[in-house]
Design a protein around this motif. Structure first.
Motif: not given
Length: 477
Positions: A81, A191, A194-195, A197, A424-426, A428, A432
């Motif tokens: 990420g 934007d 991090p993404f 998994s 999986a997510h952005r 937050n 996180d």
């Protein structure tokens, strides 16, 4: 800003365990880089390209090959990420490490030789275990003897330990508050978040089979026979150590451990050693590592030099079955809600690395209980979890647990608990927080290190190859 790249010990191994590394450069040359090297790609008569010095910090050098290996390793281990480091980032990190070593000499920040030797033995054992304990295979691949490889490992490990000690001293007052984490998170452009998994939360409870008295007596009997042969003059201690000792760190040296101070070895080993006369051989003595037969070579005040033969008794099939039954009973209590998995792990698991965390595996980068399946190095563990449902607790399963001290596999039994799965997510704050807390800490460490670097670089001689001027590592940012 100075970027601090965190490496696992495997980077240290890569820096010297490489069949293609050619260290022709000489550290004794303290002149400038311009005069320290011949043209950029000097060749030997055979056409083999020489390695190149790209930086000097006092008497410490960085080679082009060091940078290449460290860069590849840093990229492969970059946290999921987050952006992977650049070559300049890694070069800067290597330069800071050398600066810390040079500064540690000025500030008298030292590590003991005993600490270095213990770490070297442990890590060499781990490397050797990957070759099935066969030193000949290791020598054949790397073209160096075990002693030569250990000597090179020892230098790299000593540097790593000094750097860790200096880092701790520099950032000893660092704290991270929830407000710091929120500020760091809010400073990331939306934007650019991090993404992550899909992740899982998985725990284990491990039971190491308790070796029966019968198995221990077999080892004691074997060691007494070895002792008799030595005392009768049929064999010498060193040859028997090379033949029978299960301590890969000393067996090749005839069991010789070198000098240690009081408090640096297992209490049982130390007490027996100080009770011996020079040349005397002990009866088998048990420690957490197994059974030792010790010979005192020399004593100087509170330091002593010994050699030993280590044999670890193996559990019998009956011992393993008892461990399985123990865990099966514990599993039934967990499923009946008589005890929580976390409490059972803390009170009953023999794996200290996970038991203190309620049995749960942690991500080595973030310290979080959530990890991607690719983080799991054990393929059996990976495929077992892949077949489980959230909430499942497995029946007792046998597996080989690798002892980090000796590198030997030990038969063990465990049950696994698949607690939770995260999609999986952005990034937050809610899901996180631990990852973001670690990232915040690294950012604060970078700032502290940057300020330290500005002052410390004035106290040492630094010379960088013009090729790396573009990295601007000596400039305040």
């Amino acid at each position: 800003m100075i970027k601090q790249i965190r490496y696992s010990y495997s980077i240290a191994l890569l820096l010297f365990l490489s069949a293609n590394t050619c260290l022709w450069a000489q550290e004794s040359d303290t002149s400038s880089l311009a005069s320290a090297e011949t043209p950029k790609k000097e060749e030997r008569p055979s056409g083999q390209v020489l390695d190149k010095i790209i930086a000097k910090v006092d008497n410490h050098i960085i080679l082009e090959s060091d940078l290449q290996k460290a860069y590849l390793e840093a990229v492969s281990q970059s946290q999921q990420g987050f952006e992977a480091p650049s070559r300049c980032d890694v070069f800067e990190s290597l330069l800071i490490n050398k600066l810390m070593v040079a500064k540690s000499e000025i500030d008298s920040v030292l590590v003991s030789e005993a600490e270095v030797l213990i770490q070297t033995d442990q890590r060499f054992s781990m490397v050797l275990s990957q070759f099935g304990g066969d030193e000949e295979s290791l020598v054949e691949i790397y073209g160096k003897t075990a002693d030569q490889l250990k000597a090179e490992m020892q230098d790299a490990i000593k540097e790593q330990m000094i750097v860790q000690k200096m880092q701790g001293k520099i950032a000893e007052d660092l704290t991270v508050s929830p407000a710091d984490v929120r500020k760091f998170f809010e400073g990331i452009p939306k934007d650019s978040l991090p993404f992550f998994s899909a992740e899982v939360s998985v725990g284990q409870i491990v039971k190491k089979p308790e070796v029966s008295k019968t198995q221990k007596d077999k080892v004691i009997s074997q060691m007494m026979e070895i002792k008799k042969k030595i005392l009768d003059g049929e064999e010498d201690f060193a040859s028997m150590a090379r033949k029978y000792s299960q301590d890969p760190g000393s067996a090749a040296q005839g069991g010789d451990l070198g000098f240690f101070r009081r408090g640096e070895l297992a209490p049982e080993y130390e007490a027996t050693s100080f009770a011996l006369k020079p040349g005397e051989i002990s009866d088998p003595v048990e420690s957490m590592f197994g059974f030792h037969m010790i010979q005192l070579l020399e004593r100087r005040g509170n330091t002593f030099n010994t050699r030993h033969i280590l044999i670890k008794p193996e559990p019998s099939e009956e011992d393993v079955v008892r461990a399985e039954k123990y865990l099966d009973s514990l599993r039934k209590e967990i499923l009946a809600d008589k005890i929580s998995f976390a409490k059972a792990a803390k009170e009953h698991s023999d794996d200290r690395e996970t038991s203190d965390n309620g049995g749960f595996f942690t991500d080595p980068n973030s310290g979080s209980n959530r990890l991607t399946l690719r983080t799991l190095e054990d393929p059996v563990l990976y495929f077992t979890i892949d077949t489980m449902k959230v909430g499942d607790v497995t029946v007792p399963m046998r597996y080989d647990d690798v002892d980090q001290r000796s590198g030997r596999s030990e038969p063990s039994v465990r049950i696994l608990f698949y607690k939770e799965r995260f999609s999986a997510h952005r990034a937050n704050l809610k899901d996180d927080y631990e990852k973001l807390k670690q990232a915040t800490r690294r950012k604060k460490e970078e700032d502290i290190l940057s300020n330290w670097f500005v002052l410390a670089k004035e106290e040492v001689f630094i010379d960088i190859d013009p090729q790396y001027d573009r990295c601007e590592v000596l400039q305040e940012k």
